[in-house]
Motif scaffolding. Sequence first.
Motif, PDB file in Angstrom:
ATOM      1  N   VAL A   1       0.873  -1.177   0.000  1.00  0.00           N
ATOM      2  CA  VAL A   1       0.000   0.000   0.000  1.00  0.00           C
ATOM      3  C   VAL A   1       0.909   1.225   0.000  1.00  0.00           C
ATOM      4  O   VAL A   1       1.600   1.500   0.983  1.00  0.00           O
TER       5      VAL A   1
ATOM      6  N   TRP B   1      -8.333   1.439   3.034  1.00  0.00           N
ATOM      7  CA  TRP B   1      -7.320   2.381   3.508  1.00  0.00           C
ATOM      8  C   TRP B   1      -7.771   3.823   3.261  1.00  0.00           C
ATOM      9  O   TRP B   1      -8.343   4.136   2.212  1.00  0.00           O
TER      10      TRP B   1
ATOM     11  N   ALA C   1      -5.981   2.695  -2.675  1.00  0.00           N
ATOM     12  CA  ALA C   1      -5.852   1.262  -2.388  1.00  0.00           C
ATOM     13  C   ALA C   1      -7.004   0.787  -1.529  1.00  0.00           C
ATOM     14  O   ALA C   1      -7.410   1.461  -0.582  1.00  0.00           O
TER      15      ALA C   1
ATOM     16  N   THR D   1      -7.793  -3.175   0.054  1.00  0.00           N
ATOM     17  CA  THR D   1      -7.288  -4.546   0.100  1.00  0.00           C
ATOM     18  C   THR D   1      -8.406  -5.503   0.498  1.00  0.00           C
ATOM     19  O   THR D   1      -9.160  -5.229   1.437  1.00  0.00           O
TER      20      THR D   1
ATOM     21  N   GLY E   1      -1.786  -5.845   4.411  1.00  0.00           N
ATOM     22  CA  GLY E   1      -1.119  -4.867   3.550  1.00  0.00           C
ATOM     23  C   GLY E   1      -0.057  -4.133   4.338  1.00  0.00           C
ATOM     24  O   GLY E   1      -0.270  -3.773   5.494  1.00  0.00           O
TER      25      GLY E   1
END
Length: 428
Positions: free
Chosen positions: A182, A244, A266, A268, A421
């Motif tokens: 990330v 995030w 990002a 995840t 991440g």
Amino acid sequence: MSSPSWLNIHPESPFSLANLPFGIISQQSSVARRAAVAVGDYAIDLLQLSQGRVFDDEPQLKEHSGVFSEPTLNAFAALGRCLHQQYRLFIRDLLLEETSKPTLLKGNPELQRRAILPLQDVITHVPMAIGDYTDFYAGINHAYNVGVLFRGPDNALQPNYLHLPVGYHGRASSIQVSGAPVYRPKGQMLPAPGAKTPVFASSKKLDIELELAAFVCKNNDQGMPIPVNDAHNHIFGYVLMNDWSARDIQAWEYVPLGPFNSKNFATTISPWVVLADALEPFRTSLPGAPGNGKLLPYLQQGNADIGFDIQLTVDLVVERQVFRISECNAQHLCFSFEQMLAHHTITGCPMRTGDLIGSGTISGKDETSLGSLLEMTKNGQEPINPGMGLTRMFLEDGDEIVLNGFAGRSGGRVGFGDCRGRIAPART
């Protein structure tokens, strides 16, 4: 507790025979992506099962087994929940110690060699081709806590909050699988409280969001809403998700239209999709839900058990030291995924196979069960102290976040595997 499988499955494995989640794998020796099922410490290569004519015993399964050669799960998902369950139960039977089909896999060492792969030796990928991604805000404790931070307790929840699932459209292209780095985002932000002019810099308030997310398996035509009590037929399965967030970029940009660059860098997800039917035994009520009497008819769901009893955890990993910073439960949502789908489509919005919808940050009611650093540190005013003298306001480069979750008991866990991440420095 002994395993009912001829495979060695640890009782604490999230991938028990009660689960059998689906994903997309490749190998160093074979980069072609194909479908697999996770069980214990193994991935069962479904393409190998198909090529080995394992599904030929069941005409309907044989007819559709070509979907397992696809590089995503979209074609499999589009078959619908009835066939998802048939394949899952058929594969479970293959793996039982007392299987009704002993010659197909248990008694076939050559096919076992090709099809049963150690999980540590496979590469996992984003399991679906994701056309659109919507993130909701259905974690009622998170919404309240954040509201208190910025508006005070009397106005913490906006007037619409308990009437509809609030959401925003995210960026599908930046969804990545567990383990991908990330990169710290850059953007505009105010340099200090009270400042009027923004600066351009790397985010200093990089945060996490503990979420569940659901993949759509069934399309609806444009102009045709999905009824709330039929919405379960449109859900393929569930993953863990970390949305995030760059809180300093978000604070400057969100007026008047909400999150944008603070969220699009990002997101995840865990690599294994837990099928909707695997989670059905863990249905439960949502204590914070507004209840049918307070909702407009199109959101009134017939069953009182509209949520899931799923234990969730957040770990911070710093230089190989693991610190547990949150333990929570998916019961702390106030809307179900069926209600989210019904609301999303009430305008006639067409959903497509592979679309992803997130729950929003899930937080409990106490300090040990919060789903974001924004809440844990009260927007950077009070550092957390995970242990060994470590302190954090927000994430630093090199920090790794690992989300995990499971339902059920030892020997029959239905879990997601890691959603992890690691923060990498901003790219120049």
